[in-house]
Design a protein around this motif. Structure first.
Motif, PDB file in Angstrom:
ATOM      1  N   ARG A  21      60.646  35.656  44.828  1.00  0.00           N
ATOM      2  CA  ARG A  21      59.253  35.262  44.955  1.00  0.00           C
ATOM      3  C   ARG A  21      58.843  34.445  43.732  1.00  0.00           C
ATOM      4  O   ARG A  21      59.479  34.519  42.677  1.00  0.00           O
ATOM      5  N   GLY A  22      57.776  33.694  43.881  1.00  0.00           N
ATOM      6  CA  GLY A  22      57.238  32.940  42.767  1.00  0.00           C
ATOM      7  C   GLY A  22      56.085  33.661  42.111  1.00  0.00           C
ATOM      8  O   GLY A  22      55.305  34.353  42.779  1.00  0.00           O
ATOM      9  N   LEU A  23      55.960  33.513  40.817  1.00  0.00           N
ATOM     10  CA  LEU A  23      54.882  34.132  40.053  1.00  0.00           C
ATOM     11  C   LEU A  23      54.108  33.042  39.332  1.00  0.00           C
ATOM     12  O   LEU A  23      54.689  32.189  38.664  1.00  0.00           O
ATOM     13  N   GLN A  24      52.799  33.104  39.492  1.00  0.00           N
ATOM     14  CA  GLN A  24      51.971  32.124  38.792  1.00  0.00           C
ATOM     15  C   GLN A  24      52.013  32.350  37.283  1.00  0.00           C
ATOM     16  O   GLN A  24      52.029  31.412  36.499  1.00  0.00           O
ATOM     17  N   SER A  25      52.034  33.637  36.874  1.00  0.00           N
ATOM     18  CA  SER A  25      52.143  33.991  35.467  1.00  0.00           C
ATOM     19  C   SER A  25      53.008  35.235  35.362  1.00  0.00           C
ATOM     20  O   SER A  25      52.705  36.266  35.986  1.00  0.00           O
ATOM     21  N   PHE A  26      54.086  35.143  34.593  1.00  0.00           N
ATOM     22  CA  PHE A  26      54.978  36.295  34.454  1.00  0.00           C
ATOM     23  C   PHE A  26      54.288  37.448  33.738  1.00  0.00           C
ATOM     24  O   PHE A  26      54.603  38.609  33.978  1.00  0.00           O
ATOM     25  N   ARG A  27      53.342  37.168  32.890  1.00  0.00           N
ATOM     26  CA  ARG A  27      52.691  38.209  32.096  1.00  0.00           C
ATOM     27  C   ARG A  27      51.551  38.875  32.849  1.00  0.00           C
ATOM     28  O   ARG A  27      51.399  40.099  32.798  1.00  0.00           O
ATOM     29  N   THR A  28      50.720  38.094  33.552  1.00  0.00           N
ATOM     30  CA  THR A  28      49.483  38.637  34.128  1.00  0.00           C
ATOM     31  C   THR A  28      49.564  38.902  35.626  1.00  0.00           C
ATOM     32  O   THR A  28      48.753  39.672  36.142  1.00  0.00           O
ATOM     33  N   ILE A  55      48.995  31.489  48.625  1.00  0.00           N
ATOM     34  CA  ILE A  55      47.908  30.875  47.862  1.00  0.00           C
ATOM     35  C   ILE A  55      47.101  31.898  47.068  1.00  0.00           C
ATOM     36  O   ILE A  55      46.953  31.780  45.863  1.00  0.00           O
ATOM     37  N   PRO A  56      46.543  32.980  47.672  1.00  0.00           N
ATOM     38  CA  PRO A  56      45.746  33.911  46.857  1.00  0.00           C
ATOM     39  C   PRO A  56      46.585  34.777  45.938  1.00  0.00           C
ATOM     40  O   PRO A  56      46.140  35.185  44.889  1.00  0.00           O
ATOM     41  N   ASP A  57      47.823  35.091  46.324  1.00  0.00           N
ATOM     42  CA  ASP A  57      48.670  35.962  45.513  1.00  0.00           C
ATOM     43  C   ASP A  57      50.087  35.430  45.595  1.00  0.00           C
ATOM     44  O   ASP A  57      50.711  35.449  46.652  1.00  0.00           O
ATOM     45  N   CYS A  58      50.568  34.948  44.447  1.00  0.00           N
ATOM     46  CA  CYS A  58      51.859  34.267  44.448  1.00  0.00           C
ATOM     47  C   CYS A  58      53.017  35.211  44.738  1.00  0.00           C
ATOM     48  O   CYS A  58      54.092  34.776  45.106  1.00  0.00           O
ATOM     49  N   ASP A  59      52.812  36.490  44.545  1.00  0.00           N
ATOM     50  CA  ASP A  59      53.926  37.430  44.728  1.00  0.00           C
ATOM     51  C   ASP A  59      53.794  38.191  46.029  1.00  0.00           C
ATOM     52  O   ASP A  59      54.156  39.347  46.111  1.00  0.00           O
ATOM     53  N   ALA A  60      53.313  37.553  47.083  1.00  0.00           N
ATOM     54  CA  ALA A  60      53.152  38.246  48.344  1.00  0.00           C
ATOM     55  C   ALA A  60      54.441  38.338  49.133  1.00  0.00           C
ATOM     56  O   ALA A  60      54.504  39.022  50.126  1.00  0.00           O
ATOM     57  N   GLU A  61      55.453  37.627  48.699  1.00  0.00           N
ATOM     58  CA  GLU A  61      56.720  37.668  49.415  1.00  0.00           C
ATOM     59  C   GLU A  61      57.374  39.023  49.250  1.00  0.00           C
ATOM     60  O   GLU A  61      57.264  39.659  48.205  1.00  0.00           O
ATOM     61  N   GLU A  62      58.063  39.478  50.278  1.00  0.00           N
ATOM     62  CA  GLU A  62      58.727  40.778  50.234  1.00  0.00           C
ATOM     63  C   GLU A  62      59.860  40.759  49.232  1.00  0.00           C
ATOM     64  O   GLU A  62      60.648  39.824  49.203  1.00  0.00           O
ATOM     65  N   THR A  73      63.500  17.642  32.542  1.00  0.00           N
ATOM     66  CA  THR A  73      64.102  18.408  33.636  1.00  0.00           C
ATOM     67  C   THR A  73      63.019  19.239  34.304  1.00  0.00           C
ATOM     68  O   THR A  73      62.275  19.963  33.626  1.00  0.00           O
ATOM     69  N   VAL A  74      62.937  19.151  35.623  1.00  0.00           N
ATOM     70  CA  VAL A  74      61.940  19.891  36.403  1.00  0.00           C
ATOM     71  C   VAL A  74      62.567  21.205  36.856  1.00  0.00           C
ATOM     72  O   VAL A  74      63.705  21.223  37.357  1.00  0.00           O
ATOM     73  N   MET A  75      61.834  22.311  36.681  1.00  0.00           N
ATOM     74  CA  MET A  75      62.362  23.636  36.995  1.00  0.00           C
ATOM     75  C   MET A  75      61.424  24.371  37.945  1.00  0.00           C
ATOM     76  O   MET A  75      60.189  24.253  37.840  1.00  0.00           O
ATOM     77  N   LEU A  76      62.016  25.118  38.853  1.00  0.00           N
ATOM     78  CA  LEU A  76      61.287  25.990  39.773  1.00  0.00           C
ATOM     79  C   LEU A  76      61.805  27.408  39.556  1.00  0.00           C
ATOM     80  O   LEU A  76      62.997  27.671  39.761  1.00  0.00           O
ATOM     81  N   GLN A  77      60.940  28.339  39.135  1.00  0.00           N
ATOM     82  CA  GLN A  77      61.337  29.689  38.740  1.00  0.00           C
ATOM     83  C   GLN A  77      61.005  30.680  39.846  1.00  0.00           C
ATOM     84  O   GLN A  77      59.869  30.703  40.359  1.00  0.00           O
ATOM     85  N   LEU A  78      61.998  31.494  40.208  1.00  0.00           N
ATOM     86  CA  LEU A  78      61.857  32.534  41.226  1.00  0.00           C
ATOM     87  C   LEU A  78      62.277  33.872  40.618  1.00  0.00           C
ATOM     88  O   LEU A  78      63.135  33.925  39.732  1.00  0.00           O
ATOM     89  N   TYR A  79      61.675  34.967  41.141  1.00  0.00           N
ATOM     90  CA  TYR A  79      61.902  36.289  40.562  1.00  0.00           C
ATOM     91  C   TYR A  79      62.216  37.289  41.668  1.00  0.00           C
ATOM     92  O   TYR A  79      61.718  37.191  42.796  1.00  0.00           O
ATOM     93  N   LYS A  80      63.018  38.278  41.301  1.00  0.00           N
ATOM     94  CA  LYS A  80      63.369  39.386  42.188  1.00  0.00           C
ATOM     95  C   LYS A  80      63.553  40.638  41.344  1.00  0.00           C
ATOM     96  O   LYS A  80      64.117  40.573  40.244  1.00  0.00           O
ATOM     97  N   TRP A 134      59.420  24.920  52.396  1.00  0.00           N
ATOM     98  CA  TRP A 134      59.403  26.383  52.194  1.00  0.00           C
ATOM     99  C   TRP A 134      58.908  26.741  50.800  1.00  0.00           C
ATOM    100  O   TRP A 134      58.112  27.669  50.626  1.00  0.00           O
ATOM    101  N   PHE A 135      59.400  26.036  49.778  1.00  0.00           N
ATOM    102  CA  PHE A 135      59.036  26.330  48.390  1.00  0.00           C
ATOM    103  C   PHE A 135      57.886  25.461  47.888  1.00  0.00           C
ATOM    104  O   PHE A 135      57.688  25.358  46.673  1.00  0.00           O
ATOM    105  N   LYS A 136      57.123  24.881  48.791  1.00  0.00           N
ATOM    106  CA  LYS A 136      56.032  23.991  48.398  1.00  0.00           C
ATOM    107  C   LYS A 136      54.944  24.691  47.587  1.00  0.00           C
ATOM    108  O   LYS A 136      54.398  24.115  46.633  1.00  0.00           O
ATOM    109  N   PRO A 137      54.564  25.936  47.884  1.00  0.00           N
ATOM    110  CA  PRO A 137      53.476  26.564  47.111  1.00  0.00           C
ATOM    111  C   PRO A 137      53.842  26.966  45.688  1.00  0.00           C
ATOM    112  O   PRO A 137      52.960  27.280  44.896  1.00  0.00           O
TER     113      PRO A 137
END
Length: 805
Positions: free
Chosen positions: A502-509, A397-404, A764-771, A725-728
């Protein structure tokens, strides 16, 4: 007696106006001030620079003096080129057609002046000294078809002499000529000269048309170059005069480093009989000063240390004949110019040795465990999370990229296998057309006008390469049409398949720590605290190096040279020795901006997959590596590119030795027959291990039921656990809607989602994840051109196999 009135005095009230008194008597003249100071001068007056305002005539005179000074410097530099006290003009003779004989052109140049002094070096470099011009010339004959040898010669040449034939002037340039011109211009072209040979073979009425046609073809690459004619001895002397008097181009990556074209190589056998020997390499030093404490680099060989720098005492190729001395007098006058100091000599260490016990952590005590548990509980009480969220979900919740995020790329192969779509039917018309061009050489063997032999044609086609190229084209086309979209696997949970994403709320910021979870290879490299400041300091100290000066004929004594590498040298190939700047022997991460060449006959227009082995030429170095491609954008994160498309500009990231820009970059692909194919050109962007390259995967779902603000989505997941698992992670649609997962429905992957507006049925609904993606340690400095004898034997080997079959 009379009465008198008392005397009354007026007293001013408290509100009466009072004017400021005049400050008289405080003014002091200059003489009074001088008497008081008695010659004392203020510190500010002493330290302040006196700036005199010049008049119009004085400014004009000053500008004239500066202009004259610059003109004198240019004239002095031009007069010193090729003179008796400087290195000769180094000219690389490059034929643009396989029908041209460079040996014939060299014979004509040697006969240009009867008073000229012609000498040869053991490395087949021809020296021509012309006393009437007071200039000397050194000519290198480049082996036709050897791209690497041609590029090595052009790196250090002052002038390049392109030879073109007039026999096929109506057909235009050969594909080999286009490749040579494109690569040489991308590398950094020295001063060019173009000469036409065999013009007498063309009828006199068409000679002018042939010359203008060749001028037009060459003008596409060299618009300011005027084509010369080389058919007689008088043309040869005019060509030498033009080479010695034309304006020289400056190539920054060549002029900032000391370099030497080897003219004589002698091996000193090791007394112990080991695998290493000592080499003595002689030649003219060009560029900058060279110290014995510096390291030197030989392309294809590696980095070496010097024992000393010697001088033979006399120039072996003088301008006048009476200055030539015999070998004995040269040996008597030989002296040592500079000797290496072990305390100041640069080290050959290129990698950092990591300490396995560094940052070693012992097992925490019971008090530390209890304290950490209390801090965790305190943080948990402060956080506000939606009802039903687990501890892992609440951490997003406070930081979307907290996943390892891990840099282990072992699963990248599995990722690519999962992301490959199904292969659909595709026509082979293009491959058949390309194959028909190769079959033209067999038309002259038949006397009938029938179709070519199908069995013989099929025997020459590599079907494995055909299928691999076809698959690559399909995958690249699918990736361009549906970027980063993959299907969720059915045989394993999505939370296990994408656990390193991990998920990112904003790829730029959204911030991403560049030092987070680095692989072990990053412990072996070096990084600058401020690369730009170090580069500026190193380049400013180039001219301060003591040792040998440019223009001297010197001998470099190299130690610890492997015997097998020294034996591989062939006298006909150019061997260049470069002086390395500080830190250029150390490994780091290089980022290079690349683009594909124009649509030409030699260009490879098929997509290049990321992590495919390529041959890089970065400045004076040449090595093999498997790059990681990313987008050339601003920001602190850069999106990973799976394919290098023909019309794209990307940044390639590899592990390689440090090189200070500016530096040109050429990228080749080696075919199975040993030939090279140019696939990209560019320049060195930065030396920065902190460049974050992120790989994105997009999980797609489709609306099943659409309401006003909510919708039921399916086909994104296939079980309830993955949905929770991917709810947030935030959801996005192709039509610009944003939303999030509300709750799972059933047990087969249906979920209820809420959006900021009503969805469309075709959305089309999309869920974006980054590594984060890291380059692999695939650096290989051993890159050598194939043996010409091996190339010539390829057709005969194919014919023998065909006869046996």
């Amino acid at each position: 007696m009379g009465l008198t009135s008392p005397q009354v005095r007026h007293r001013a009230s408290a509100l009466k106006q009072t004017n400021k008194a005049h400050k008289h008597g405080r003014h002091k003249s200059k003489g009074v001030l001088d008497n008081e100071t008695k010659g004392k001068v203020s510190v500010k007056t002493i330290t302040k620079r006196h700036r005199k305002n010049l008049g119009k005539d004085e400014r004009r005179n000053q500008a004239g003096q500066l202009r004259k000074k610059k003109r004198d410097e240019v004239l002095l530099k031009k007069r010193n080129l090729g003179g008796s006290k400087s290195a000769p003009f180094l000219v690389a003779v490059v034929p643009l057609s396989p029908e041209i004989s460079s040996a014939e052109a060299m014979e004509m140049l040697q006969r240009a002046d009867p008073d000229a002094i012609v000498t040869n070096s053991p490395s087949k470099i021809i020296h021509i000294s012309v006393p009437r011009f007071k200039q000397r010339f050194s000519f290198i004959e480049v082996t036709p078809g050897d791209v690497y040898a041609t590029l090595d010669a052009l790196k250090v040449a002052d002038t390049v002499l392109f030879l073109e034939t007039a026999r096929h002037w109506e057909e235009g340039l050969y594909p080999e000529a286009e490749l040579l011109l494109t690569t040489s211009m991308a590398q950094g072209l020295p001063t060019p000269v173009v000469a036409i040979m065999d013009l007498e073979t063309v009828p006199k009425k068409k000679q002018q048309d042939a010359k203008m046609s060749i001028q037009k073809e060459i003008g596409q690459y060299l618009p300011e170059e005027k084509v010369s004619i080389l058919t007689s001895d008088s043309d040869s002397i005019l060509l030498l005069r033009r080479i010695g008097s034309q304006k020289q181009r400056s190539v920054t990556q060549r002029d900032r480093r000391a370099h030497l074209m080897a003219e004589e190589i002698q091996s000193v056998n090791d007394l112990e009989g080991g695998d290493y020997i000592t080499l003595r390499i002689s030649g003219y030093l060009r560029g900058q000063n060279l110290s014995a404490n510096q390291l030197v680099h030989i392309p294809g060989w590696g980095n070496f240390q010097m024992q000393c720098i010697e001088s033979p005492g006399q120039d072996p190729h003088p301008l006048e004949s009476h200055r030539r001395g015999d070998v004995e007098s040269m040996e008597e006058g030989a002296k040592v110019l500079d000797t290496a100091d072990p305390e100041k000599q640069e080290s050959l260490e290129s990698e950092n040795i990591p300490d396995p016990m560094d940052a070693e952590q012992t097992w925490p005590t019971e008090e530390e465990i209890a304290e950490a548990e209390q801090e965790r509980k305190a943080k948990k009480l402060v956080k506000r999370v939606p009802k039903g969220f687990s501890d892992y979900q609440s951490a997003w919740i406070p930081d979307c990229d907290a996943e390892e995020a891990s840099g282990d790329e072992e699963e990248s192969e599995y990722d690519d296998a999962m992301e490959d779509p199904e292969m659909d039917a595709m026509s082979l018309e293009d491959s058949n057309q390309s194959g028909s061009e190769e079959d033209e050489e067999y038309d002259t063997l038949t006397v009938t006008e029938g179709a070519p032999d199908a069995e013989r044609y099929d025997a020459e086609i590599d079907m494995y390469e055909e299928l691999d190229t076809l698959k690559k084209l399909k995958d690249a086309k699918t990736d361009a049409q549906f970027p980063d979209e993959i299907d969720t696997p059915h045989d394993m949970p999505a939370r296990d398949r994408f656990q390193k994403y991990r998920g990112l709320q904003s790829f730029r910021t959204t911030p991403w720590d560049p030092k987070e979870n680095l692989p072990s290879d990053y412990a072996r490299i070096f990084q600058f605290e401020n690369f730009d400041r170090t580069r500026k300091r190193v380049l400013d100290q180039i001219k301060d190096n003591p040792g040998a000066m440019p223009g001297w004929y010197i001998t470099l004594v190299l130690v610890n040279v492997p015997k097998d590498i020294a034996k591989s040298y062939k006298p006909g190939n150019p061997l260049v020795v470069y002086g390395l700047l500080p830190h250029e022997q150390k490994m780091s991460v290089l980022n290079m901006a690349l683009k594909r060449p124009a649509q030409m006959s030699f260009g490879l227009q098929t997509p290049i997959k990321s992590k495919e082995q390529l041959v890089f030429q970065v400045g004076f170095r040449r090595f093999k590596a498997c790059p990681v491609f990313s987008q050339h954008t601003n920001g602190n994160k850069h999106k990973f590119e799976r394919y290098f498309q023909p019309d794209a500009v990307v940044v390639a990231t590899v592990f390689a030795p440090i090189t200070f820009p500016p530096s040109s970059v050429l990228v080749f692909i080696e075919r199975k027959d040993g030939t090279q194919q140019l696939v990209a050109t560019g320049s060195l962007l930065s030396v920065n291990p902190d460049r974050v390259v992120t790989k994105r995967v997009v999980l797609s779902g489709h609306p099943y039921k659409v309401n006003k603000r909510s919708a039921v989505i399916r086909f994104m997941f296939f079980n309830r656990e993955d949905i929770n698992w991917f709810k947030p992670v935030e959801l996005k649609t192709k039509y610009g809607r944003r939303g999030h997962i509300r709750e799972p429905l059933g047990t087969h992957g249906h979920m209820k989602c809420v959006f900021d507006g009503q969805l469309k049925s075709q959305d089309t609904v999309m869920l974006q994840l980054y590594k984060r993606v890291f380059p692999k340690w695939t650096y290989d400095p051993c890159v050598s051109a194939p043996d010409p004898l091996f190339k010539a034997a390829l057709p005969s080997i194919a014919e023998e196999e065909e006869e046996m079959s």
